[in-house]
Scaffold this active site. Structure first.
Site, mmCIF file in Angstrom:
data_model
loop_
_atom_site.group_PDB
_atom_site.id
_atom_site.type_symbol
_atom_site.label_atom_id
_atom_site.label_comp_id
_atom_site.label_asym_id
_atom_site.label_seq_id
_atom_site.Cartn_x
_atom_site.Cartn_y
_atom_site.Cartn_z
ATOM 1 N N VAL A 1 38.499 50.630 48.674
ATOM 2 C CA VAL A 1 38.984 51.532 47.578
ATOM 3 C C VAL A 1 38.455 51.918 46.774
ATOM 4 C CG1 VAL A 1 40.804 51.531 47.633
ATOM 5 C CG2 VAL A 1 40.760 50.331 49.420
ATOM 6 N N ASN B 1 35.262 34.638 47.527
ATOM 7 C CA ASN B 1 35.082 34.687 46.903
ATOM 8 C C ASN B 1 34.952 33.823 45.098
ATOM 9 O OD1 ASN B 1 33.580 36.548 48.904
ATOM 10 N ND2 ASN B 1 35.167 38.098 48.060
ATOM 11 N N GLU C 1 32.589 46.257 35.338
ATOM 12 C CA GLU C 1 31.195 44.961 35.340
ATOM 13 C C GLU C 1 30.085 45.102 36.208
ATOM 14 O OE1 GLU C 1 33.870 40.107 35.938
ATOM 15 O OE2 GLU C 1 33.697 42.099 38.309
#
Length: 469
Positions: free
Chosen positions: A241, A352, A262
Site C-alpha cells: 500500500v 514483526n 526510517e
C-alpha cells in the site's frame, strides 16, 4: 550487529556463529547469544541464527519467519522496543554495562581508521561506542559512492542534552563517517555479498483503492489549509500500500515532496527520478533487488537527495514533531474507538514488532494507519470491537484508511469514532460491529461503551472456528 530492514547487516559472522552453535549443541553444550540490532536483518543473519537455536534474547525488531516461529514457540525471548529508545537504552547500560562485541558492516575503513557506513546506519554508533570488542565486515558489494550519504551525529549524554539542530529534512549536522576506538578492533572480515533486498509484490486492486483514499485525504488537508502542494513531508512504512501511494504521488499535484522517515524505498527513488521528491532522510534502505542494483550504479547521484542518519536521529521524537510530517503505517487491527494493534495476531502471536511506528505516530502532525479491511479471504476483520493488543492508543491514532474509505477520528469523542470506523470495515462485519455497539450502549457508563463479556468474540471465533464471523 548492524542492520536495518534487510540492509547493512553482517553477512559472514552470523553463519559462522550459527555453525559454532550447532557444533556446541551436538556436543551437548549450551550456546546462545543475546542479539541487538538496528531492526530486522535477513535470513542469512536472523534466519540462520534462529534455525541454529543460537539466540537467547533478541531486540528491538525482527521479521524473519524462523525467528518469529521460535519467539512464538517460547524458545527465544524477544523484547519489542520503540526503535528510538533502543540506542539510548544501550548507552545507559540497560543490557549490561558493556556490549561484548559489535559486528558492523561498512563500505570501507578510511586511512584514519574511521568507518564509512554501507546501506544503513541504524544503532551502529551506540553499539560501537558501548562494545568491548569490534569486528568490522567490509563489503565490496556495497557501492563506494555511498560515502557522503551518511550524516553521523552523536547525541550528547544525559542529562540536560541540547536540541538536535535539524530544522529542515535535508540538514546535515554531523560527519560522513563513524569514529571508533581502533584499539577495540579485533578482526576485519572482507565480504562481497548483497543485502537481502526482497522484491515487492505487484500492486493489487485493494492496494490501489487504499492508496486512492490516502491521496484523497491529502487533498482534503490541502483544502482545509493544513497542507500545501509544495511542502508535503511524509513518513511511510514498508509494503504494497505505501508503494501504491508513492506511485500515485507521481501523477499528483504535489511537488517538492520530502521524507523524514526510517527507510528509503523504491517509490522514493522513482519520485526523485521524476523530480517530485527533493530530499529523503532515513536510517537505511529497503529496496527491491532491481532498485538496490540501481542504487549501487547511481549512488553518486542519489546522495545529492538522500541522507542516512543514526537511528536516534532518524526516529527522534523531538525532530519528528518539529518536521510537521504526516505519518503512514500499516496495522493488524483497529478497534471501534481507534486503538491500534500493530504487532500481535489475536493478541498473542507476534508478527514483526512496533518498530518506529510509535516514534512517528505519537509525534506526527497527522498520523494515519492504512490496511485492507479484511485478511485471509475474509476470515479476519481489521476493524474489531476491542483490539486484542494495543500498540497505538486512541490518543495517537488520528486517521484510519481501508479500501472502503477514510475514518478521520480527529476532534471526535470515543462514541463518535465508532460509526466512522464501522463505515470503513468490510461489509460482512459491519452488522456484527453495529450489534456490538448496540449491546455496549446498554451499560451504565457511556464514555467508551464496552460489553466485556463479548468484546473479544471476534478473536475467540477466529481461534475456535478459523474465522471472526
Amino acid at each position: 550487529m548492524s542492520g536495518f530492514t534487510g540492509a547493512a547487516y553482517p553477512k559472514e559472522l552470523p553463519t559462522a556463529i550459527a555453525t559454532k552453535a550447532r557444533e556446541a549443541h551436538e556436543r551437548g553444550d549450551e550456546f546462545a547469544i543475546d542479539l541487538l540490532t538496528g531492526a530486522s536483518t535477513a535470513p542469512d543473519c536472523d534466519g540462520v541464527l534462529a534455525e541454529a537455536e543460537a539466540i537467547r534474547y533478541r531486540m528491538p525488531y525482527q521479521s524473519d519467519p524462523a525467528m518469529r516461529a521460535a519467539i512464538n514457540a517460547g524458545t527465544m525471548k524477544y523484547q519489542d522496543l520503540h526503535l528510538s529508545h533502543s540506542g539510548q537504552q544501550v548507552e545507559q547500560g540497560f543490557f549490561g554495562e558493556r556490549i561484548d562485541v559489535a559486528v558492523v558492516e561498512v563500505t570501507r575503513i578510511t586511512e584514519e581508521g574511521n568507518l564509512i557506513p554501507s546501506s544503513g546506519v541504524g544503532n551502529n554508533v551506540e553499539y560501537l561506542d558501548a562494545a568491548e570488542r569490534i569486528i568490522i565486515e567490509v563489503n565490496s558489494w556495497q557501492s563506494l559512492n555511498l560515502e557522503g550519504m551518511a550524516d553521523v551525529y552523536r547525541v550528547a549524554p544525559l542529562p540536560n542534552r541540547g536540541p538536535i539542530p535539524i530544522i529542515n529534512v535535508g540538514d546535515r549536522i554531523g560527519t560522513p563517517h563513524i569514529t571508533i576506538d581502533i584499539d577495540k578492533v579485533v578482526a576485519v572480515v572482507e565480504t562481497d555479498s548483497p543485502d537481502r533486498n526482497s522484491p515487492f509484490k505487484p500492486f493489487d486492486e485493494t492496494s490501489r483503492q487504499i492508496a486512492g483514499y490516502f491521496l484523497d485525504f491529502l487533498e482534503g488537508e490541502v483544502q482545509a489549509g493544513r497542507l500545501t502542494y509544495d511542502g508535503y513531508i511524509m513518513q511511510s512504512g514498508v509494503g504494497n500500500v505505501p508503494s501504491a501511494v508513492m506511485a500515485g504521488l507521481l501523477d499528483s499535484k504535489f511537488e517538492n515532496i520530502q521524507a523524514y522517515t526510517e527507510v528509503v524505498q523504491d517509490g522514493m527513488l522513482d519520485l526523485i527520478d521524476a523530480g517530485k521528491m527533493t530530499v529523503a532522510s532515513a536510517t537505511s534502505f529497503a529496496l527491491s533487488p532491481q532498485y538496490a542494483e540501481k542504487m549501487n550504479r547511481e549512488a553518486a547521484r542519489y546522495r545529492r537527495h538522500l541522507v542516512t542518519r543514526p537511528l536516534q536521529i532518524s526516529n527522534s521524537p523531538e525532530v519528528i514533531r518539529r518536521m510537521g510530517l504526516i505519518s503512514s503505517n500499516g496495522m493488524i487491527e483497529a478497534d471501534i474507538y481507534g486503538n491500534v494493534n500493530f504487532t500481535h495476531v489475536a493478541g498473542t502471536r507476534i508478527m514483526n514488532g512496533i518498530g518506529g511506528s510509535g516514534d512517528f505516530t505519537r509525534n506526527a502532525f497527522a498520523s494515519t494507519f492504512i490496511s485492507p479491511a479484511s485478511a485471509k479471504d475474509g476470515a479476519i476483520s481489521a476493524i474489531v470491537p476491542f483490539a486484542s493488543h494495543i500498540d497505538h492508543t486512541e490518543h495517537d491514532a488520528m486517521v484510519v484508511i481501508t479500501e472502503y474509505g477514510v475514518a478521520d477520528l480527529r476532534g471526535l469523542a470515543p462514541r463518535d469514532r465508532a460509526p466512522k470506523l464501522i463505515e470503513i470495515a468490510h461489509p460482512d462485519y459491519r452488522p456484527l460491529l453495529e450489534e456490538y455497539v448496540e449491546r455496549a450502549n446498554r451499560n451504565a457508563h457511556l464514555h467508551t461503551p464496552h460489553d466485556l463479556a463479548t468484546a473479544f468474540d471476534f478473536h475467540v471465533n477466529l481461534a475456535e472456528k478459523g474465522s471472526m464471523e
